[in-house]
Design a protein around this motif. Structure first.
Motif, PDB file in Angstrom:
ATOM      1  N   CYS A  71       0.923  -1.212  -0.044  1.00 61.20           N
ATOM      2  CA  CYS A  71       0.065  -0.037   0.028  1.00 61.20           C
ATOM      3  C   CYS A  71       0.935   1.272   0.002  1.00 61.20           C
ATOM      4  CB  CYS A  71      -0.935   0.021   1.243  1.00 61.20           C
ATOM      5  SG  CYS A  71      -2.449  -1.234   1.052  1.00 61.20           S
ATOM      6  N   PRO A  74      -4.199   1.656   3.623  1.00 64.80           N
ATOM      7  CA  PRO A  74      -4.594   0.328   3.410  1.00 64.80           C
ATOM      8  C   PRO A  74      -6.310   0.077   3.328  1.00 64.80           C
ATOM      9  CG  PRO A  74      -3.085   0.495   5.345  1.00 64.80           C
ATOM     10  CD  PRO A  74      -3.563   1.854   4.760  1.00 64.80           C
ATOM     11  N   ALA A 117      -7.610  -0.454  -0.251  1.00 69.78           N
ATOM     12  CA  ALA A 117      -7.276  -1.519  -0.855  1.00 69.78           C
ATOM     13  C   ALA A 117      -7.975  -2.834  -0.680  1.00 69.78           C
ATOM     14  CB  ALA A 117      -5.906  -2.059  -0.796  1.00 69.78           C
ATOM     15  N   LEU A 140      -6.544  -3.897   5.373  1.00 68.62           N
ATOM     16  CA  LEU A 140      -7.313  -3.820   3.707  1.00 68.62           C
ATOM     17  C   LEU A 140      -8.713  -4.581   4.169  1.00 68.62           C
ATOM     18  CD1 LEU A 140      -3.916  -3.998   3.533  1.00 68.62           C
ATOM     19  CD2 LEU A 140      -4.501  -4.945   1.306  1.00 68.62           C
TER      20      LEU A 140
END
Length: 241
Positions: free
Chosen positions: A167, A174, A177, A196
């Protein structure tokens, strides 16, 4: 938080690696038996799998170790290196059969048309994992600078730090994503812990029956369903053109 990137595992996520490994190892031991290793192929395969479990799948001399363990079964006059080379040749010849999951190809193409970054985050040796992408015809399917391999990063799944490094390299938080993988323990759990969003690809790979500590944000049987779900949950535009 707006989604900016989707990162994928490779093995059993973008292509059926478990099925490939089984096929390649079986062809290798059959070639070794033909070359002069006087052992039942099934017994030979079982011994090879013991070697793989002991030395890991990234070890470079599985067949050498196999012949060393079974050297009393070499036919008279056969050089052990010939047997090893026969196994190596048959294993690598199987790589010509590598194909991605069709839904992975469709998914990556659809994501490309949304403008999201597409990346790979995988454990393994750099050249070995890169070779898989090339053989699968996916080397151009990802955004520039978005291929992350544990050997070159110095950290591997299930350590959450590998996701944070990816990231950071992409210049995103994070939470911006999504990570897509097939392993609840090595993919979903650490990606979740790194912050994430997570997607579990369910399937028939070797991690199909495992469960992790954290539920994935998305669980699906086909990657064809990924973009509609991203549109519904995170407002990602549907692909056009």
């Amino acid at each position: 938080m707006q989604l900016h990137a989707v990162l994928f595992d490779i093995d059993d996520t973008l292509y059926p690696s478990s099925a490939f490994a089984e096929r390649a190892r079986r062809r290798a031991v059959e070639a070794m038996v033909r070359a002069g290793l006087d052992v039942d192929p099934e017994a030979c395969l079982a011994e090879l799998m013991e070697v793989v479990r002991e030395f890991s799948s990234n070890y470079g001399h599985h067949f050498d170790k196999l012949v060393l363990r079974l050297q009393e079964h070499l036919r008279e006059g056969v050089h052990p290196a010939i047997v090893v080379a026969s196994g190596v040749r048959a294993y690598h010849a199987t790589k010509e059969d590598l194909r991605p999951f069709p839904d992975a190809v469709r998914c990556l193409d659809a994501l490309r048309r949304t403008g999201l970054d597409r990346g790979v985050l995988t454990n393994g040796l750099t050249i070995k994992q890169a070779e898989k992408l090339v053989r699968l015809g996916l080397e151009r399917a990802f955004s520039p600078g978005a291929v992350f391999i544990s050997e070159e990063l110095g950290v591997a799944k299930p350590h959450p730090r590998i996701f944070l490094l990816a990231c950071e390299a992409l210049g995103i938080e994070p939470g911006q994503a999504l990570y897509v993988g097939d392993n609840p323990v090595k993919d979903v759990d650490p990606a979740h812990e790194a912050g994430l969003k997570t997607c579990l690809r369910r399937g028939g790979g070797r991690h199909g029956g495992e469960t992790g500590r954290h539920e994935p944000d998305i669980a699906l049987d086909t990657l064809d369903d990924l973009l509609p779900l991203l549109h519904e949950r995170y407002g990602v535009p549907l692909a056009t053109g």
